[in-house]
Write a protein that holds these residues in place. Structure first.
Motif, PDB file in Angstrom:
ATOM      1  N   UNK A  83       0.849  -1.193   0.000  1.00 54.68           N
ATOM      2  CA  UNK A  83       0.000   0.000   0.000  1.00 54.68           C
ATOM      3  C   UNK A  83       0.885   1.245   0.000  1.00 54.68           C
ATOM      4  N   UNK A  84       0.488   2.248  -0.773  1.00 49.66           N
ATOM      5  CA  UNK A  84       1.308   3.445  -0.914  1.00 49.66           C
ATOM      6  C   UNK A  84       0.569   4.715  -0.539  1.00 49.66           C
ATOM      7  N   UNK A  85      -0.696   4.852  -0.990  1.00 49.37           N
ATOM      8  CA  UNK A  85      -1.327   6.161  -0.875  1.00 49.37           C
ATOM      9  C   UNK A  85      -2.832   6.100  -0.653  1.00 49.37           C
ATOM     10  N   UNK A  86      -3.332   7.256  -0.216  1.00 50.23           N
ATOM     11  CA  UNK A  86      -4.748   7.527  -0.033  1.00 50.23           C
ATOM     12  C   UNK A  86      -4.977   8.887  -0.679  1.00 50.23           C
ATOM     13  N   UNK A  87      -6.049   9.014  -1.473  1.00 46.15           N
ATOM     14  CA  UNK A  87      -6.304  10.293  -2.114  1.00 46.15           C
ATOM     15  C   UNK A  87      -7.803  10.541  -2.223  1.00 46.15           C
ATOM     16  N   UNK A  88      -8.189  11.773  -1.921  1.00 43.70           N
ATOM     17  CA  UNK A  88      -9.550  12.231  -2.183  1.00 43.70           C
ATOM     18  C   UNK A  88      -9.443  13.624  -2.794  1.00 43.70           C
ATOM     19  N   UNK A  89     -10.559  14.289  -3.005  1.00 40.56           N
ATOM     20  CA  UNK A  89     -10.507  15.574  -3.707  1.00 40.56           C
ATOM     21  C   UNK A  89      -9.744  16.645  -2.931  1.00 40.56           C
ATOM     22  N   UNK A  90      -9.632  16.504  -1.620  1.00 38.82           N
ATOM     23  CA  UNK A  90      -8.980  17.551  -0.841  1.00 38.82           C
ATOM     24  C   UNK A  90      -7.591  17.188  -0.323  1.00 38.82           C
TER      25      UNK A  90
END
Length: 147
Positions: A83-90
């Motif tokens: 696992x590397x990342x988490x992303x949402x619009x903000x």
């Protein structure tokens, strides 16, 4: 952690196929106890670093993206599965243990303390937020008195 605007921090997945870098200090560093982060990382909580999206880039490879919920993308290496990342619009966050030097991380809070597993206790004196840092902390320090 790097504090100058132009300092570069680097990281990678376990096998090294996916590598990244970002410039400047993190915007936020903390421990997340939510079920989604736990399931994505197969761990009891995750330490994350929110970075300035405009200073972030992949220098080698690209993660495989999994849409874990509406508006949320989680990235992992297609070869080793790290696992590397988490992303949402903000926000864009990378997991602290993907840093080439995770000793640079200094978490400042716990988020989603409402979902913290009952059998894990972290004996630091950081604020615990039920949801996120915009809330009032539900407590500072561990649930149990550390002896």
């Amino acid at each position: 952690m790097n504090s100058a605007k132009d300092d570069v921090t680097t990281g990678r997945c376990m096998c090294g196929d996916v590598r990244y870098e970002f410039r400047g200090p993190p915007l936020e560093t903390g421990h997340c106890h939510c079920e989604s982060c736990r399931r994505h990382t197969s761990s009891s909580f995750v330490t994350y670093i929110v970075v300035d999206r405009t200073s972030f880039r992949y220098t080698s490879g690209k993660p495989v993206i999994y849409v874990s919920s509406p508006g949320v993308e989680r990235g992992h290496c297609g070869r080793c599965g790290a696992p590397i990342s988490y992303e949402n619009k903000s926000e864009l966050a990378v997991y602290a243990c993907t840093l080439d030097d995770p000793n640079e991380v200094a978490p400042t809070m716990h988020v989603r303390a409402d979902e913290q597993l009952p059998w894990i206790e972290i004996a630091d004196h950081l604020p615990r937020y039920e949801f996120g840092k915009r809330d009032t902390p539900v407590r500072v320090g561990p649930r149990l008195e550390v002896k």
